[in-house]
Design an enzyme around this catalytic site. Structure first.
Site, PDB file in Angstrom:
ATOM      1  N   ARG A   1     -31.443   0.714  23.726  1.00 37.23           N
ATOM      2  CA  ARG A   1     -30.922  -0.034  24.882  1.00 37.23           C
ATOM      3  C   ARG A   1     -31.609   0.347  26.187  1.00 37.23           C
ATOM      4  O   ARG A   1     -31.528  -0.387  27.167  1.00 37.23           O
ATOM      5  CB  ARG A   1     -29.412   0.183  25.002  1.00 37.23           C
ATOM      6  CG  ARG A   1     -28.616  -0.177  23.762  1.00 37.23           C
ATOM      7  CD  ARG A   1     -28.774  -1.619  23.370  1.00 37.23           C
ATOM      8  NE  ARG A   1     -27.940  -1.953  22.217  1.00 37.23           N
ATOM      9  CZ  ARG A   1     -28.284  -2.802  21.263  1.00 37.23           C
ATOM     10  NH1 ARG A   1     -29.474  -3.398  21.313  1.00 37.23           N
ATOM     11  NH2 ARG A   1     -27.464  -3.065  20.266  1.00 37.23           N
TER      12      ARG A   1
ATOM     13  N   HIS B   1     -23.993 -11.015  12.482  1.00 37.55           N
ATOM     14  CA  HIS B   1     -23.977 -11.666  13.785  1.00 37.55           C
ATOM     15  C   HIS B   1     -23.846 -13.184  13.637  1.00 37.55           C
ATOM     16  O   HIS B   1     -23.371 -13.864  14.542  1.00 37.55           O
ATOM     17  CB  HIS B   1     -25.251 -11.339  14.573  1.00 37.55           C
ATOM     18  CG  HIS B   1     -25.325  -9.919  15.022  1.00 37.55           C
ATOM     19  ND1 HIS B   1     -25.830  -8.915  14.233  1.00 37.55           N
ATOM     20  CD2 HIS B   1     -24.946  -9.318  16.189  1.00 37.55           C
ATOM     21  CE1 HIS B   1     -25.771  -7.758  14.888  1.00 37.55           C
ATOM     22  NE2 HIS B   1     -25.237  -7.976  16.069  1.00 37.55           N
TER      23      HIS B   1
ATOM     24  N   LYS C   1     -22.507   4.676  10.666  1.00 40.07           N
ATOM     25  CA  LYS C   1     -22.236   3.252  10.434  1.00 40.07           C
ATOM     26  C   LYS C   1     -23.134   2.725   9.304  1.00 40.07           C
ATOM     27  O   LYS C   1     -24.178   3.316   9.030  1.00 40.07           O
ATOM     28  CB  LYS C   1     -22.465   2.449  11.727  1.00 40.07           C
ATOM     29  CG  LYS C   1     -23.887   2.563  12.316  1.00 40.07           C
ATOM     30  CD  LYS C   1     -23.950   1.903  13.671  1.00 40.07           C
ATOM     31  CE  LYS C   1     -25.384   1.868  14.199  1.00 40.07           C
ATOM     32  NZ  LYS C   1     -25.463   1.346  15.582  1.00 40.07           N
TER      33      LYS C   1
ATOM     34  N   ASP D   1     -25.775   2.000  21.624  1.00 42.88           N
ATOM     35  CA  ASP D   1     -26.561   1.988  20.385  1.00 42.88           C
ATOM     36  C   ASP D   1     -27.960   2.477  20.727  1.00 42.88           C
ATOM     37  O   ASP D   1     -28.773   1.717  21.275  1.00 42.88           O
ATOM     38  CB  ASP D   1     -26.663   0.573  19.810  1.00 42.88           C
ATOM     39  CG  ASP D   1     -25.323   0.020  19.370  1.00 42.88           C
ATOM     40  OD1 ASP D   1     -24.842   0.441  18.320  1.00 42.88           O
ATOM     41  OD2 ASP D   1     -24.767  -0.843  20.080  1.00 42.88           O
TER      42      ASP D   1
ATOM     43  N   ASP E   1     -17.106  -2.426  14.026  1.00 37.09           N
ATOM     44  CA  ASP E   1     -18.290  -2.991  14.642  1.00 37.09           C
ATOM     45  C   ASP E   1     -17.823  -4.074  15.620  1.00 37.09           C
ATOM     46  O   ASP E   1     -16.637  -4.438  15.655  1.00 37.09           O
ATOM     47  CB  ASP E   1     -19.212  -3.571  13.559  1.00 37.09           C
ATOM     48  CG  ASP E   1     -20.675  -3.615  13.986  1.00 37.09           C
ATOM     49  OD1 ASP E   1     -20.952  -3.463  15.202  1.00 37.09           O
ATOM     50  OD2 ASP E   1     -21.537  -3.791  13.112  1.00 37.09           O
TER      51      ASP E   1
ATOM     52  N   ARG F   1     -34.054   0.061  10.501  1.00 41.10           N
ATOM     53  CA  ARG F   1     -32.981   0.896  11.041  1.00 41.10           C
ATOM     54  C   ARG F   1     -32.461   1.919  10.041  1.00 41.10           C
ATOM     55  O   ARG F   1     -31.660   2.787  10.421  1.00 41.10           O
ATOM     56  CB  ARG F   1     -31.824   0.017  11.510  1.00 41.10           C
ATOM     57  CG  ARG F   1     -32.202  -0.985  12.581  1.00 41.10           C
ATOM     58  CD  ARG F   1     -31.081  -1.986  12.834  1.00 41.10           C
ATOM     59  NE  ARG F   1     -29.875  -1.346  13.321  1.00 41.10           N
ATOM     60  CZ  ARG F   1     -28.671  -1.929  13.309  1.00 41.10           C
ATOM     61  NH1 ARG F   1     -28.521  -3.143  12.794  1.00 41.10           N
ATOM     62  NH2 ARG F   1     -27.629  -1.286  13.784  1.00 41.10           N
TER      63      ARG F   1
END
Length: 360
Positions: free
Chosen positions: A73, A178, A165, A65, A249, A135
């Site tokens: 990352r 999450h 996505k 990602d 995902d 994002r």
């Protein structure tokens, strides 16, 4: 010829120990996804991706990602590209495609061949803790289509694939998957009006799409989009005629594991029409997931195998490692950061986020 499992998995650390190598041999995943825990230096990361290639029976998917901003990352080893929001608000001409160009250059050097970007969700709730803060490329379909396209297209120069996505659009979510399953109570017609439009427009240019964990009770009754035959097989495959790969995902999210269990969810995902299930963190459950996926009839995955072979032909070996080129691309990314955010903004510490997606 070794058979593979339709899994993209995370790995525990920056190096492969013997137990992880043995696990990979037993599970035989299609690919891997890297997180901050795997990245300690540029040279170490490239050595890791080279080793993962060496363990694979064909060119593997090696994904990350790398959206920019907080979802970067490589932030501990290199310059951080501006986020989608920062680029979208900038007056610097050409900054969005240039960010995509530099991002792909960096990833190819590290041996990464798939970027889980661009985000194609509409920014309906910029102040909600729904994991999408900063994002998104805009709040209207046209903004997202234009900007996400400008960011993703330059990846092709470096043979880095992209993944749109989160299908069919997660921008209306008001909570973070999450932690729990977001519920979006709209009809399929309403979905077509706005949130689905970036996918309708960009699907022909996307080799991969990621399905999101959110519930549309008017469309899928009690199943999240990522596990829904109506949305994956019915909408994505049949109505939109998408012939690229569909991946879930991360199935480790509480939106999924708290309701379905990991191995069961992976099987449901493939049976719904996804080609790949992604499991990023539960290393001790990988074999159970692979065992559950082995129960799926081979006749049910014939189309998936064809799509996978087509996608794998696009995956190319990375360029030779070059410290000089690594230094140059990081200098260019930081210069872009200064151009977009100003000197003080570029050097300011990044504010803490509200979602694990920013800290993995």
């Amino acid at each position: 010829m070794h058979s593979t499992t339709p899994l993209v998995i995370g790995i525990p650390g920056p190096e492969l120990d013997q137990s992880t190598r043995s696990l990979i041999e037993r599970v035989r995943p299609i690919g891997y996804v890297l997180f901050s825990r795997n990245i300690k230096s540029a040279e170490q990361t490239r050595a890791l991706t080279d080793e993962l290639r060496g363990l694979s029976w064909e060119e593997p998917i090696i994904a990350i990602d790398q959206e920019g901003g907080r979802v970067t990352r490589t932030k501990e080893i290199g310059a951080i590209p501006p986020s989608a929001r920062e680029l979208s608000e900038s007056t610097v001409k050409g900054c969005i495609p240039y960010a995509g160009f530099l991002t792909a250059d960096m990833l190819s050097l590290l041996g990464i061949n798939l970027n889980f970007a661009p985000v194609m969700d509409l920014d309906h709730h910029p102040d909600k803790k729904n994991a999408l803060n900063d994002r998104c490329w805009g709040s209207t379909p046209s903004e997202v289509i234009d900007r996400a396209g400008m960011f993703s297209r330059p990846h092709a120069k470096y043979k880095v694939q992209v993944c749109g996505k989160h299908f069919p659009g997660s921008g209306l979510a008001q909570s973070d998957p999450h932690f729990d399953l977001p519920v979006v109570d709209i009809s399929l017609e309403d979905l077509y009006e706005a949130d689905l439009q970036p996918f309708v427009a960009m699907l022909p240019d996307l080799g991969m799409v990621m399905s999101g964990h959110l519930l549309f009770p008017q469309i899928t009754q009690d199943l999240p989009a990522s596990l829904s035959p109506q949305l994956i097989q019915g909408l994505l495959r049949n109505r939109l005629a998408y012939e690229g790969l569909a991946i879930t995902d991360d199935l480790n999210m509480q939106a999924i594991t708290s309701r379905y269990g990991l191995a069961n969810a992976a099987r449901m995902a493939i049976e719904a029409g996804n080609d790949l299930a992604m499991v990023c963190h539960s290393f001790d459950e990988f074999e159970a997931v692979a065992e559950e996926l082995s129960k799926i009839s081979p006749n049910a995955t014939i189309d998936s195998e064809r799509r996978l072979k087509k996608f794998q032909k696009k995956l190319k070996a990375p360029p030779a490692w070059s410290p000089k080129r690594w230094q140059k691309v990081n200098e260019d990314i930081f210069k872009l950061r200064v151009d977009v955010l100003g000197e003080d903004g570029a050097r300011a510490p990044m504010a803490d986020g509200t979602s694990p997606v920013e800290s993995y």
